[in-house]
Design a protein around this motif. Structure first.
Motif, mmCIF file in Angstrom:
data_model
loop_
_atom_site.group_PDB
_atom_site.id
_atom_site.type_symbol
_atom_site.label_atom_id
_atom_site.label_comp_id
_atom_site.label_asym_id
_atom_site.label_seq_id
_atom_site.Cartn_x
_atom_site.Cartn_y
_atom_site.Cartn_z
ATOM 1 N N ASN A 160 0.811 -1.230 0.000
ATOM 2 C CA ASN A 160 0.000 0.000 0.000
ATOM 3 C C ASN A 160 0.842 1.276 0.000
ATOM 4 O OD1 ASN A 160 -2.485 -1.425 0.040
ATOM 5 N ND2 ASN A 160 -2.310 -1.685 2.253
ATOM 6 N N GLU A 161 2.058 1.195 -0.517
ATOM 7 C CA GLU A 161 2.916 2.378 -0.648
ATOM 8 C C GLU A 161 2.772 2.895 -2.080
ATOM 9 O OE1 GLU A 161 6.794 2.118 1.773
ATOM 10 O OE2 GLU A 161 6.387 0.029 1.255
ATOM 11 N N PHE A 162 1.633 3.514 -2.339
ATOM 12 C CA PHE A 162 1.276 3.845 -3.715
ATOM 13 C C PHE A 162 2.124 4.973 -4.299
ATOM 14 C CE2 PHE A 162 -2.804 2.138 -1.919
ATOM 15 C CZ PHE A 162 -2.693 0.905 -2.543
ATOM 16 N N GLU A 163 2.508 5.928 -3.472
ATOM 17 C CA GLU A 163 3.367 7.005 -3.984
ATOM 18 C C GLU A 163 4.681 6.426 -4.505
ATOM 19 O OE1 GLU A 163 6.081 10.732 -2.396
ATOM 20 O OE2 GLU A 163 4.313 10.183 -1.227
ATOM 21 N N LYS A 164 5.298 5.562 -3.709
ATOM 22 C CA LYS A 164 6.561 4.949 -4.125
ATOM 23 C C LYS A 164 6.361 4.065 -5.354
ATOM 24 C CE LYS A 164 9.124 4.889 0.242
ATOM 25 N NZ LYS A 164 9.786 4.015 1.245
ATOM 26 N N ALA A 165 5.256 3.342 -5.375
ATOM 27 C CA ALA A 165 4.976 2.477 -6.527
ATOM 28 C C ALA A 165 4.882 3.303 -7.804
ATOM 29 C CB ALA A 165 3.680 1.703 -6.298
ATOM 30 N N ILE A 166 4.139 4.392 -7.735
ATOM 31 C CA ILE A 166 3.967 5.252 -8.911
ATOM 32 C C ILE A 166 5.302 5.853 -9.339
ATOM 33 C CG2 ILE A 166 2.980 7.456 -9.686
ATOM 34 C CD1 ILE A 166 0.473 6.678 -7.964
ATOM 35 N N GLU A 167 6.066 6.353 -8.378
ATOM 36 C CA GLU A 167 7.314 7.038 -8.721
ATOM 37 C C GLU A 167 8.360 6.085 -9.293
ATOM 38 O OE1 GLU A 167 7.750 10.188 -8.912
ATOM 39 O OE2 GLU A 167 5.846 10.759 -8.004
ATOM 40 N N ILE A 168 8.488 4.879 -8.735
ATOM 41 C CA ILE A 168 9.497 3.948 -9.272
ATOM 42 C C ILE A 168 9.078 3.451 -10.653
ATOM 43 C CG2 ILE A 168 8.612 1.767 -8.309
ATOM 44 C CD1 ILE A 168 12.315 2.858 -8.491
ATOM 45 N N THR A 173 9.392 3.913 -16.852
ATOM 46 C CA THR A 173 8.943 4.373 -18.177
ATOM 47 C C THR A 173 9.972 5.305 -18.812
ATOM 48 O OG1 THR A 173 7.701 6.301 -17.332
ATOM 49 C CG2 THR A 173 6.506 4.203 -17.512
ATOM 50 N N GLN A 174 10.722 6.037 -17.967
ATOM 51 C CA GLN A 174 11.774 6.915 -18.491
ATOM 52 C C GLN A 174 12.980 6.105 -18.959
ATOM 53 O OE1 GLN A 174 11.784 10.521 -18.658
ATOM 54 N NE2 GLN A 174 9.606 10.076 -18.457
ATOM 55 N N LEU A 175 13.262 5.036 -18.241
ATOM 56 C CA LEU A 175 14.380 4.173 -18.630
ATOM 57 C C LEU A 175 14.044 3.362 -19.881
ATOM 58 C CD1 LEU A 175 15.438 2.835 -15.103
ATOM 59 C CD2 LEU A 175 16.820 4.301 -16.582
ATOM 60 N N TYR A 176 12.765 2.976 -20.001
ATOM 61 C CA TYR A 176 12.339 2.123 -21.121
ATOM 62 C C TYR A 176 11.078 2.710 -21.761
ATOM 63 C CZ TYR A 176 15.624 -0.940 -18.794
ATOM 64 O OH TYR A 176 16.762 -1.445 -18.213
ATOM 65 N N PRO A 177 11.232 3.855 -22.439
ATOM 66 C CA PRO A 177 10.064 4.551 -23.005
ATOM 67 C C PRO A 177 9.398 3.816 -24.165
ATOM 68 C CG PRO A 177 12.104 5.591 -23.726
ATOM 69 C CD PRO A 177 12.489 4.583 -22.685
ATOM 70 N N LYS A 178 10.060 2.807 -24.708
ATOM 71 C CA LYS A 178 9.476 2.052 -25.821
ATOM 72 C C LYS A 178 8.871 0.730 -25.362
ATOM 73 C CE LYS A 178 12.547 4.062 -29.313
ATOM 74 N NZ LYS A 178 13.552 3.784 -30.374
ATOM 75 N N SER A 179 8.772 0.567 -24.055
ATOM 76 C CA SER A 179 8.206 -0.666 -23.507
ATOM 77 C C SER A 179 6.734 -0.470 -23.163
ATOM 78 C CB SER A 179 8.974 -1.095 -22.254
ATOM 79 O OG SER A 179 8.277 -2.114 -21.570
ATOM 80 N N SER A 185 2.195 -1.219 -16.316
ATOM 81 C CA SER A 185 2.415 -1.353 -14.869
ATOM 82 C C SER A 185 2.151 -0.041 -14.145
ATOM 83 C CB SER A 185 3.853 -1.813 -14.603
ATOM 84 O OG SER A 185 4.076 -3.090 -15.161
ATOM 85 N N LEU A 186 2.560 1.067 -14.761
ATOM 86 C CA LEU A 186 2.285 2.373 -14.157
ATOM 87 C C LEU A 186 0.779 2.614 -14.096
ATOM 88 C CD1 LEU A 186 3.247 5.023 -12.970
ATOM 89 C CD2 LEU A 186 3.632 5.879 -15.293
ATOM 90 N N GLY A 187 0.074 2.173 -15.122
ATOM 91 C CA GLY A 187 -1.385 2.261 -15.097
ATOM 92 C C GLY A 187 -1.964 1.491 -13.924
ATOM 93 N N ASP A 188 -1.414 0.308 -13.662
ATOM 94 C CA ASP A 188 -1.870 -0.492 -12.521
ATOM 95 C C ASP A 188 -1.657 0.252 -11.203
ATOM 96 O OD1 ASP A 188 -2.577 -2.539 -14.216
ATOM 97 O OD2 ASP A 188 -0.820 -3.785 -13.781
ATOM 98 N N ALA A 189 -0.502 0.908 -11.085
ATOM 99 C CA ALA A 189 -0.196 1.632 -9.846
ATOM 100 C C ALA A 189 -1.180 2.780 -9.630
ATOM 101 C CB ALA A 189 1.237 2.155 -9.887
ATOM 102 N N TYR A 190 -1.458 3.519 -10.699
ATOM 103 C CA TYR A 190 -2.428 4.614 -10.577
ATOM 104 C C TYR A 190 -3.815 4.077 -10.227
ATOM 105 C CZ TYR A 190 0.530 8.462 -12.212
ATOM 106 O OH TYR A 190 1.488 9.439 -12.315
#
Length: 226
Positions: A160-168, A173-179, A185-190
């Motif tokens: 339930n650490e959603f802020e950390k989940a979203i930020e990591i 997505t910045q490291l792998y913008p074509k993935s 996964s970021l959608g899942d976190a949001y």
């Protein structure tokens, strides 16, 4: 048998002859934090002029002093050597197991942190820059493996650490913008954080990269059917 025992006997004799105390100059020069790897620190400090190390959550590790610049660290099963030039760093003494491979641990600047340390301090921009720098230097570094970071994000969600989940996961997505998977996964976190707008946005980004991403398709359908 005797030939095998001789190096060990000589090594133990060297250790027994060396005083555990260190000079003020050596203490001043070597005290500090060293990069054990791109995201892990080995910290050197002194008590009563004797050298101690903090590493992987363990404090007061006391290597055996071999001579004025070398110490045997049983936790690594390695002899570590402090080298003063061109800049102070630690290197591992050569041994059969890694013959021909040089391991160097550079001393960190005051205030310098690892990506994870920046992240845990909620300095997410600096964490991102540090991760990107690792990728620039070594794109195959295990520290920036896409699925490792992804798993970290889901672990945060689980706790339930959603802020950390979203930020990591944003960093991923910045490291792998074509993935497609990183945006999914970021959608899942949001979505777990009950931010439906950003969840939909990232599922759509995922599908713009891979229109057949079944997870993103399924989650969008689930959201719109509510």
């Amino acid at each position: 048998m005797r030939n095998h025992l001789l190096p060990s006997i000589l090594f133990l004799l060297c250790i027994s002859c060396a005083s555990p105390k260190n000079s003020e100059d050596f203490i001043s020069e070597t005290t500090g934090r060293y990069l054990f790897n791109a995201n892990e620190v080995l910290e050197v400090y002194f008590k009563e002029k004797e050298l101690f190390i903090k590493w992987r959550g363990r404090e007061d590790i006391q290597p055996l002093k071999v001579n004025d610049s070398s110490f045997y660290m049983k936790e690594l099963n390695e002899k570590i050597i402090f080298v003063g030039a061109p800049k102070i760093h630690i290197k591992l003494a050569e041994k059969t197991e890694h013959k021909g491979v040089e391991y160097l641990f550079s001393k960190m600047k005051p205030g310098e942190k690892t990506p994870t340390e920046y992240f845990e301090a909620k300095n997410y921009n600096k964490a991102l820059k540090a991760f990107l720098e690792i990728k620039k230097q070594d794109s195959l570094s295990p520290v920036i493996r896409q699925y490792t970071i992804n798993r970290t994000g889901y672990n945060y969600m689980k706790n339930n650490e959603f802020e950390k989940a979203i930020e990591i996961l944003k960093i991923n997505t910045q490291l792998y913008p074509k993935s497609s998977n990183t945006f999914d996964s970021l959608g899942d976190a949001y979505l777990e954080a009950k931010d439906t707008v950003n969840a939909i946005d990232n599922y759509n980004k995922s599908l713009s990269i891979n229109s057949e991403n079944s997870s993103s398709l399924r989650m969008l359908k689930k959201i719109t059917e509510k």
